[in-house]
Scaffold this motif. Sequence first.
Motif, PDB file in Angstrom:
ATOM      1  N   ALA A  35       0.822  -1.209   0.000  1.00 52.29           N
ATOM      2  CA  ALA A  35       0.000   0.000   0.000  1.00 52.29           C
ATOM      3  C   ALA A  35       0.855   1.259   0.000  1.00 52.29           C
ATOM      4  CB  ALA A  35      -0.936  -0.009   1.200  1.00 52.29           C
ATOM      5  N   VAL A  36       1.901   1.272   0.823  1.00 55.81           N
ATOM      6  CA  VAL A  36       2.785   2.441   0.878  1.00 55.81           C
ATOM      7  C   VAL A  36       3.521   2.612  -0.440  1.00 55.81           C
ATOM      8  CG1 VAL A  36       4.855   3.378   1.975  1.00 55.81           C
ATOM      9  CG2 VAL A  36       3.048   2.381   3.381  1.00 55.81           C
ATOM     10  N   ARG A  37       3.978   1.490  -0.998  1.00 57.99           N
ATOM     11  CA  ARG A  37       4.700   1.548  -2.278  1.00 57.99           C
ATOM     12  C   ARG A  37       3.852   2.212  -3.358  1.00 57.99           C
ATOM     13  NH1 ARG A  37       5.976  -3.324  -6.522  1.00 57.99           N
ATOM     14  NH2 ARG A  37       7.648  -2.284  -7.687  1.00 57.99           N
ATOM     15  N   LEU A  38       2.598   1.824  -3.456  1.00 64.15           N
ATOM     16  CA  LEU A  38       1.744   2.386  -4.493  1.00 64.15           C
ATOM     17  C   LEU A  38       1.249   3.792  -4.163  1.00 64.15           C
ATOM     18  CD1 LEU A  38      -0.529  -0.343  -6.081  1.00 64.15           C
ATOM     19  CD2 LEU A  38       1.465   0.819  -7.009  1.00 64.15           C
ATOM     20  N   ALA A  39       1.038   4.074  -2.886  1.00 60.27           N
ATOM     21  CA  ALA A  39       0.619   5.426  -2.522  1.00 60.27           C
ATOM     22  C   ALA A  39       1.668   6.438  -2.966  1.00 60.27           C
ATOM     23  CB  ALA A  39       0.398   5.520  -1.013  1.00 60.27           C
ATOM     24  N   ALA A  95      -2.811  -2.701  -7.617  1.00 61.99           N
ATOM     25  CA  ALA A  95      -2.909  -2.649  -6.155  1.00 61.99           C
ATOM     26  C   ALA A  95      -2.986  -4.056  -5.562  1.00 61.99           C
ATOM     27  CB  ALA A  95      -4.142  -1.835  -5.751  1.00 61.99           C
ATOM     28  N   ILE A  96      -3.714  -4.948  -6.211  1.00 65.40           N
ATOM     29  CA  ILE A  96      -3.808  -6.332  -5.745  1.00 65.40           C
ATOM     30  C   ILE A  96      -2.469  -7.045  -5.896  1.00 65.40           C
ATOM     31  CG2 ILE A  96      -4.894  -8.571  -6.217  1.00 65.40           C
ATOM     32  CD1 ILE A  96      -7.386  -7.015  -7.099  1.00 65.40           C
ATOM     33  N   TYR A  97      -1.769  -6.727  -6.963  1.00 65.93           N
ATOM     34  CA  TYR A  97      -0.477  -7.365  -7.252  1.00 65.93           C
ATOM     35  C   TYR A  97       0.505  -7.201  -6.098  1.00 65.93           C
ATOM     36  CZ  TYR A  97       3.955  -8.232  -9.712  1.00 65.93           C
ATOM     37  OH  TYR A  97       5.197  -8.704 -10.089  1.00 65.93           O
ATOM     38  N   GLN A  98       0.523  -5.999  -5.491  1.00 65.66           N
ATOM     39  CA  GLN A  98       1.556  -5.680  -4.515  1.00 65.66           C
ATOM     40  C   GLN A  98       1.591  -6.645  -3.320  1.00 65.66           C
ATOM     41  OE1 GLN A  98       3.676  -3.285  -5.571  1.00 65.66           O
ATOM     42  NE2 GLN A  98       2.288  -3.204  -7.328  1.00 65.66           N
ATOM     43  N   GLY A 209      -1.488   4.363 -12.580  1.00 67.15           N
ATOM     44  CA  GLY A 209      -0.840   4.848 -11.364  1.00 67.15           C
ATOM     45  C   GLY A 209      -1.789   5.631 -10.479  1.00 67.15           C
ATOM     46  N   ALA A 210      -2.597   6.497 -11.084  1.00 63.20           N
ATOM     47  CA  ALA A 210      -3.517   7.322 -10.300  1.00 63.20           C
ATOM     48  C   ALA A 210      -4.561   6.473  -9.586  1.00 63.20           C
ATOM     49  CB  ALA A 210      -4.200   8.341 -11.206  1.00 63.20           C
ATOM     50  N   SER A 211      -5.181   5.538 -10.301  1.00 56.05           N
ATOM     51  CA  SER A 211      -6.230   4.720  -9.677  1.00 56.05           C
ATOM     52  C   SER A 211      -5.656   3.780  -8.624  1.00 56.05           C
ATOM     53  CB  SER A 211      -6.981   3.926 -10.753  1.00 56.05           C
ATOM     54  OG  SER A 211      -6.097   3.174 -11.552  1.00 56.05           O
ATOM     55  N   SER A 212      -4.443   3.261  -8.853  1.00 54.29           N
ATOM     56  CA  SER A 212      -3.835   2.399  -7.846  1.00 54.29           C
ATOM     57  C   SER A 212      -3.464   3.191  -6.592  1.00 54.29           C
ATOM     58  CB  SER A 212      -2.587   1.716  -8.410  1.00 54.29           C
ATOM     59  OG  SER A 212      -1.567   2.653  -8.704  1.00 54.29           O
ATOM     60  N   SER A 216      -4.732   2.589  -2.759  1.00 54.47           N
ATOM     61  CA  SER A 216      -3.749   2.401  -1.695  1.00 54.47           C
ATOM     62  C   SER A 216      -3.946   3.383  -0.549  1.00 54.47           C
ATOM     63  CB  SER A 216      -2.338   2.540  -2.280  1.00 54.47           C
ATOM     64  OG  SER A 216      -2.085   1.534  -3.230  1.00 54.47           O
ATOM     65  N   PHE A 217      -4.255   4.633  -0.863  1.00 54.57           N
ATOM     66  CA  PHE A 217      -4.509   5.609   0.199  1.00 54.57           C
ATOM     67  C   PHE A 217      -5.712   5.188   1.044  1.00 54.57           C
ATOM     68  CE2 PHE A 217      -1.929   8.758  -2.224  1.00 54.57           C
ATOM     69  CZ  PHE A 217      -1.115   9.162  -1.173  1.00 54.57           C
ATOM     70  N   ALA A 218      -6.689   4.533   0.427  1.00 56.75           N
ATOM     71  CA  ALA A 218      -7.851   4.057   1.173  1.00 56.75           C
ATOM     72  C   ALA A 218      -7.484   2.918   2.124  1.00 56.75           C
ATOM     73  CB  ALA A 218      -8.941   3.589   0.207  1.00 56.75           C
ATOM     74  N   VAL A 219      -6.423   2.178   1.794  1.00 54.15           N
ATOM     75  CA  VAL A 219      -5.996   1.046   2.623  1.00 54.15           C
ATOM     76  C   VAL A 219      -5.115   1.485   3.788  1.00 54.15           C
ATOM     77  CG1 VAL A 219      -4.627  -1.099   2.593  1.00 54.15           C
ATOM     78  CG2 VAL A 219      -6.184  -0.582   0.706  1.00 54.15           C
ATOM     79  N   LEU A 220      -4.358   2.558   3.617  1.00 53.27           N
ATOM     80  CA  LEU A 220      -3.363   2.973   4.599  1.00 53.27           C
ATOM     81  C   LEU A 220      -3.892   3.105   6.041  1.00 53.27           C
ATOM     82  CD1 LEU A 220      -1.202   5.571   2.625  1.00 53.27           C
ATOM     83  CD2 LEU A 220      -0.678   3.192   3.177  1.00 53.27           C
ATOM     84  N   PRO A 221      -5.102   3.648   6.258  1.00 53.38           N
ATOM     85  CA  PRO A 221      -5.565   3.772   7.655  1.00 53.38           C
ATOM     86  C   PRO A 221      -5.770   2.443   8.358  1.00 53.38           C
ATOM     87  CG  PRO A 221      -6.827   5.221   6.199  1.00 53.38           C
ATOM     88  CD  PRO A 221      -6.034   4.297   5.323  1.00 53.38           C
TER      89      PRO A 221
END
Length: 322
Positions: A35-39, A95-98, A209-212, A216-221
């Motif tokens: 998540a951090v990588r993609l954010a 995002a799923i790949y990561q 990149g934008a959609s991923s 990812s930002f939605a997952v971070l919390p």
Amino acid sequence: MLHVLAVFAAAVLFGTTGTSQALGPEGTTPLAVGAVRLAIGGTGLALFAFALAHRHRVRADRTGAAPPLSLRSLPATRARLRPLALMVLTGACLAIYQPLFFLGTERNGVAVGTVIALGSAPIMAGVLEWALTRRVPSGAWMVATALATVGVVLLGLGGGAAGSGAGGTDPVGLAGSLGAAASFAVIANAQRRLLDGGWDPFTVVGAMGASSAVISFAVLPFVDLSWLSTAAGLAMALWLGVATISIAYVLFTWGLSGLTAATAATLTLGEPLTAAILGLTVLDERLSVLAVAGLVVLAAGLALLAWGSRAARDPRPFAVEG
């Protein structure tokens, strides 16, 4: 020559992903790191790629050439919604790949986890394209698929470190690597369809990149990010985001625009090669004899796939890497 160097540099950067995560601080999880990588990386990729896409449109306007398709150039109808949905799909799959990729390298080591994911990905992409388009693959592709399948099976049976008594590859990690490969297959086919439709490569990659990044930002919390407060954690996050996503994908996309399919396919073999070398040398991973045989057979399949691509269709950049 610059296009060759760009794609090879991107492949090397992609190949450092698993080792970078392995050298990071303790307490990380595949989901948090992904998540951090993609954010970070998805945001940077969107900025770089959309800037280059705008530059392409401006250049086309100045020269009088037909500009590539963009979302703004289409009416707000199904003609816009369908490609937009495909672009969002590529971001979701990235995002799923990561976490799946990092799960594979965490459970089975960087060398085995990365090679299984990257070796299976082009095969799955070809199978999916076959199912969607009914285009019969070449004989070389079929032989390469058979070799790659045998290689993955050998890795699955003998992936444990020599002398460790592990008795084979961890099944959860194997599932993670194969799941990452399946995510790549969807990305490859979705981007191929967009590029066949006349879309600018940088628009396609920037939208991914934008959609991923949004996902990812939605997952971070919901993940533990305490490791980011350490110097090692911050360095790992920046490298994975900026170097292996933002910079690597821009280099990869630009480089592919000036290469044949055969050259591009061969150069991208630098990614699993880099990952395997780093895993065996930097991380001191040990493989059983059966796993080494699997790596050799899988490498032969990938090399045959690269050789067979010399007769491929339009070599526009339709596929992304790890």
